[in-house]
Write an enzyme that holds these catalytic residues in place. Structure first.
Site, PDB file in Angstrom:
ATOM      1  N   ASP A  31     -32.119  31.175   6.741  1.00  0.00           N
ATOM      2  CA  ASP A  31     -31.820  32.203   7.741  1.00  0.00           C
ATOM      3  C   ASP A  31     -30.305  32.289   7.870  1.00  0.00           C
ATOM      4  OD1 ASP A  31     -31.426  33.627  10.261  1.00  0.00           O
ATOM      5  OD2 ASP A  31     -33.543  33.232  10.651  1.00  0.00           O
ATOM      6  N   ILE A  32     -29.761  33.502   7.830  1.00  0.00           N
ATOM      7  CA  ILE A  32     -28.294  33.628   7.909  1.00  0.00           C
ATOM      8  C   ILE A  32     -27.763  33.510   9.345  1.00  0.00           C
ATOM      9  CG2 ILE A  32     -27.980  34.894   5.738  1.00  0.00           C
ATOM     10  CD1 ILE A  32     -27.742  37.460   7.405  1.00  0.00           C
ATOM     11  N   ASN A  87     -43.070  35.723  14.468  1.00  0.00           N
ATOM     12  CA  ASN A  87     -43.020  36.761  15.498  1.00  0.00           C
ATOM     13  C   ASN A  87     -43.722  38.001  14.959  1.00  0.00           C
ATOM     14  OD1 ASN A  87     -41.291  35.004  16.934  1.00  0.00           O
ATOM     15  ND2 ASN A  87     -39.501  35.855  15.910  1.00  0.00           N
ATOM     16  N   GLN A  94     -39.691  40.063  16.940  1.00  0.00           N
ATOM     17  CA  GLN A  94     -39.584  40.318  15.496  1.00  0.00           C
ATOM     18  C   GLN A  94     -38.443  41.289  15.219  1.00  0.00           C
ATOM     19  OE1 GLN A  94     -43.160  41.857  13.593  1.00  0.00           O
ATOM     20  NE2 GLN A  94     -42.365  41.419  11.548  1.00  0.00           N
ATOM     21  N   HIS A 100     -42.821  36.911   7.977  1.00  0.00           N
ATOM     22  CA  HIS A 100     -42.074  35.687   7.698  1.00  0.00           C
ATOM     23  C   HIS A 100     -42.314  34.654   8.779  1.00  0.00           C
ATOM     24  CE1 HIS A 100     -39.320  38.130  10.182  1.00  0.00           C
ATOM     25  NE2 HIS A 100     -38.732  37.015  10.552  1.00  0.00           N
ATOM     26  N   HIS A 102     -40.604  31.178  10.524  1.00  0.00           N
ATOM     27  CA  HIS A 102     -39.400  30.358  10.698  1.00  0.00           C
ATOM     28  C   HIS A 102     -39.777  28.877  10.674  1.00  0.00           C
ATOM     29  CE1 HIS A 102     -36.795  33.681  12.328  1.00  0.00           C
ATOM     30  NE2 HIS A 102     -37.979  34.194  12.611  1.00  0.00           N
TER      31      HIS A 102
END
Ligand code: ZN
Length: 153
Positions: A31-32, A87, A94, A100, A102
């Site tokens: 995750d950025i 989410n 979301q 996706h 996490h």
């Protein structure tokens, strides 16, 4: 397949990402905007809006990968906690409308309260996380084989 979807573009190699793992069904990258060091996203290779409309076999695959990554963090890398979160819908937080999950190792604790504090991923941090995970990533494939989700070699 949504043409401008960022996760589809990453899956096709058209957009950059720090990839941790990939197979026929799933893709894992950093995750950025991580909550903590090592915050990962497990995505489906195919485009589904969220968990509620992904096929059960894809959900099983993605969550098995997420659980195996949690195992690496907890049993090998010593994280005292891990969150696995997905989410579904803007109301749930979301932001990217491609399924996706996490995986967030919790080195500092803080429970749910601290899940909203995010920072910008640096290249140095990304390299460190990739280096931490790489020696143990075979655990992911083994979990998929044990679950009967992919064939053994
Ligand atoms: Zn997509």
């Amino acid at each position: 397949m949504a043409r401008e979807c960022i996760f589809c573009r990453i899956a096709k190699g058209e957009a950059p990402a720090y990839k941790v793992y990939e197979d026929e069904v799933s893709l894992v990258f950093l995750d950025i905007f991580p909550v903590e060091k090592g915050h990962l996203l497990v995505t489906s290779r195919e485009h589904y809006e969220a968990v509620h409309n992904a096929p059960p076999r894809v959900v099983a695959h993605v969550f098995t990968v997420a659980a195996a990554l949690a195992k690496i963090y907890r049993d090998i890398l010593g994280a005292p906690g891990v969150n696995i979160v997905t989410n579904s819908g803007r109301a749930a937080g979301q932001e990217v409308f491609h399924f996706h999950v996490h995986v967030i190792p919790r080195w500092r604790g803080g429970g749910w309260r601290r899940l909203v504090e995010r920072h910008v991923l640096t290249e140095e941090e990304a390299r460190e996380v990739l280096g931490m995970l790489k020696p143990h990533i075979g655990i992911v494939r083994k979990a998929l084989i044990d679950a009967g989700l992919v064939g053994g070699e």
